[in-house]
Design an enzyme around this catalytic site. Structure first.
Site, PDB file in Angstrom:
ATOM      1  N   ARG A  99      -1.972  -5.741  -8.668  1.00 49.80           N
ATOM      2  CA  ARG A  99      -0.820  -6.626  -8.446  1.00 49.80           C
ATOM      3  C   ARG A  99      -0.698  -7.658  -9.542  1.00 49.80           C
ATOM      4  O   ARG A  99       0.380  -7.931 -10.028  1.00 49.80           O
ATOM      5  CB  ARG A  99      -0.971  -7.362  -7.099  1.00 49.80           C
TER       6      ARG A  99
ATOM      7  N   SER B 254      -2.969  -7.935   2.747  1.00 46.18           N
ATOM      8  CA  SER B 254      -3.191  -7.833   4.196  1.00 46.18           C
ATOM      9  C   SER B 254      -3.600  -9.165   4.796  1.00 46.18           C
ATOM     10  O   SER B 254      -3.245  -9.465   5.947  1.00 46.18           O
ATOM     11  CB  SER B 254      -4.266  -6.790   4.486  1.00 46.18           C
TER      12      SER B 254
ATOM     13  N   LYS C 227     -17.060  -7.156   6.779  1.00 50.21           N
ATOM     14  CA  LYS C 227     -15.760  -7.788   6.512  1.00 50.21           C
ATOM     15  C   LYS C 227     -15.109  -8.331   7.784  1.00 50.21           C
ATOM     16  O   LYS C 227     -14.114  -9.051   7.707  1.00 50.21           O
ATOM     17  CB  LYS C 227     -14.814  -6.776   5.836  1.00 50.21           C
TER      18      LYS C 227
ATOM     19  N   HIS D  97       0.839  -1.207   0.000  1.00 50.18           N
ATOM     20  CA  HIS D  97       0.000   0.000   0.000  1.00 50.18           C
ATOM     21  C   HIS D  97       0.877   1.261   0.000  1.00 50.18           C
ATOM     22  O   HIS D  97       0.598   2.222  -0.715  1.00 50.18           O
ATOM     23  CB  HIS D  97      -0.883   0.049   1.256  1.00 50.18           C
TER      24      HIS D  97
HETATM   25  P1  ADP Z   1      -9.785  -3.730  -0.639  1.00 53.18           P
HETATM   26  O1  ADP Z   1     -10.447  -4.540   0.411  1.00 53.18           O
HETATM   27  O2  ADP Z   1     -10.564  -2.554  -1.143  1.00 53.18           O
HETATM   28  O3  ADP Z   1      -9.137  -4.540  -1.759  1.00 53.18           O
HETATM   29  P2  ADP Z   1      -7.112  -3.327   0.367  1.00 53.18           P
HETATM   30  O4  ADP Z   1      -6.700  -2.545   1.536  1.00 53.18           O
HETATM   31  O5  ADP Z   1      -6.827  -4.775   0.376  1.00 53.18           O
HETATM   32  O6  ADP Z   1      -8.643  -3.017   0.158  1.00 53.18           O
HETATM   33  O7  ADP Z   1      -6.470  -2.704  -0.908  1.00 53.18           O
HETATM   34  C1  ADP Z   1      -6.661  -1.379  -1.300  1.00 53.18           C
HETATM   35  C2  ADP Z   1      -6.058  -1.196  -2.668  1.00 53.18           C
HETATM   36  O8  ADP Z   1      -4.650  -1.426  -2.593  1.00 53.18           O
HETATM   37  C3  ADP Z   1      -6.574  -2.157  -3.724  1.00 53.18           C
HETATM   38  O9  ADP Z   1      -6.618  -1.469  -4.955  1.00 53.18           O
HETATM   39  C4  ADP Z   1      -5.520  -3.244  -3.765  1.00 53.18           C
HETATM   40  O10 ADP Z   1      -5.459  -3.837  -5.045  1.00 53.18           O
HETATM   41  C5  ADP Z   1      -4.272  -2.429  -3.499  1.00 53.18           C
HETATM   42  N1  ADP Z   1      -3.212  -3.240  -2.895  1.00 53.18           N
HETATM   43  C6  ADP Z   1      -3.262  -4.029  -1.808  1.00 53.18           C
HETATM   44  N2  ADP Z   1      -2.079  -4.637  -1.575  1.00 53.18           N
HETATM   45  C7  ADP Z   1      -1.247  -4.198  -2.560  1.00 53.18           C
HETATM   46  C8  ADP Z   1       0.110  -4.493  -2.916  1.00 53.18           C
HETATM   47  N3  ADP Z   1       0.853  -5.355  -2.226  1.00 53.18           N
HETATM   48  N4  ADP Z   1       0.612  -3.878  -4.000  1.00 53.18           N
HETATM   49  C9  ADP Z   1      -0.148  -3.041  -4.725  1.00 53.18           C
HETATM   50  N5  ADP Z   1      -1.420  -2.734  -4.472  1.00 53.18           N
HETATM   51  C10 ADP Z   1      -1.971  -3.311  -3.406  1.00 53.18           C
END
Ligand code: ADP
Length: 158
Positions: free
Chosen positions: A89, A127, A41, A17
Site C-alpha cells: 500500500r 483490517s 495475534k 484484499h
Molecule cells: P498480514 O497480517 O500478513 O499483514 P493482512 O491480512 O493484513 O495480513 O494482509 C495480507 C496482505 O494483504 C499483506 O501483503 C498486506 O500488505 C496486503 N493488504 C492488506 N490490506 C491491503 C489493502 N488495502 N490494499 C492492498 N494490499 C493490502
C-alpha cells in the site's frame, strides 16, 4: 497450471484484499487465499470465521480458501504454488515486506514473491482500522463486502 498463494491474517477480509486477489487472478491460473493461524495475534474472528467470510466474498472456481500454520514457504511448496502474493500500500509496508520476501527467498529459492499495488482508493485501508470503526458502529460498507458488514454487526451489537 500456475498457482499463487496469498497468505494473510484477513481479520477480516477487506475490499483492498479483494482488489489484490482480483489482480493476481489475471496473472495466475489459481489463487489460494490462505489464513494464517497465529494465536498470538489474538484475532477478532476465528480462523474458521475468516475462511467463511473470504469464501462468501469470492465466487469464482479460480479461488481456493484455506488456512495454514507454520512457514509460508512450506505451505507454498505443499500446495505447488510458484508465487507468494503480497499487497503493497505504502512505503510503510515496504520494510517488513522486503525483509519477509528476502527471507522467504533464502528459504525457498524457487518461490517468487510478487508485490501488487491496489487501486489507490484502498491504500489507506487495513483490517485493524475496520475493526476499530466497527467497534464504534461506524458504517464500513464502503470498505468491506456485505457479509463482513453483517459479521461485524454481530461481533459488536448495538
Ligand atoms: P498480514 O497480517 O500478513 O499483514 P493482512 O491480512 O493484513 O495480513 O494482509 C495480507 C496482505 O494483504 C499483506 O501483503 C498486506 O500488505 C496486503 N493488504 C492488506 N490490506 C491491503 C489493502 N488495502 N490494499 C492492498 N494490499 C493490502
Amino acid at each position: 497450471m500456475k498457482i499463487a498463494l496469498y497468505p494473510g491474517t484477513f481479520d477480516p477480509i477487506t475490499n483492498g484484499h479483494i482488489d489484490i486477489i482480483q489482480r493476481a487472478s489475471e496473472l495466475f491460473d489459481k489463487i489460494i487465499v490462505t489464513v494464517a493461524v497465529n494465536p498470538s495475534k489474538n484475532p477478532l474472528f476465528t480462523a474458521e470465521e475468516r475462511i467463511e467470510l473470504i469464501r462468501e466474498s469470492l465466487s469464482q472456481p479460480k479461488f481456493e480458501v484455506s488456512s495454514f500454520d507454520g512457514l509460508v514457504v512450506d505451505y507454498a511448496k505443499k500446495t505447488d504454488s510458484i508465487a507468494i502474493i503480497r499487497g503493497l500500500r505504502a512505503i510503510s509496508d515496504f520494510e517488513y515486506e522486503f525483509q519477509m520476501a528476502l527471507m522467504n527467498h533464502k528459504l525457498a529459492e524457487d518461490i517468487t514473491t510478487v508485490f501488487l499495488m491496489p487501486n489507490e482508493k484502498y491504500t489507506y485501508l487495513n483490517s485493524s482500522i475496520i475493526r476499530n470503526l466497527a467497534q464504534f458502529h461506524a458504517d464500513v460498507s464502503d470498505f468491506v463486502p456485505p457479509c463482513v458488514v453483517d459479521a461485524l454487526k454481530k461481533k459488536f451489537p448495538l
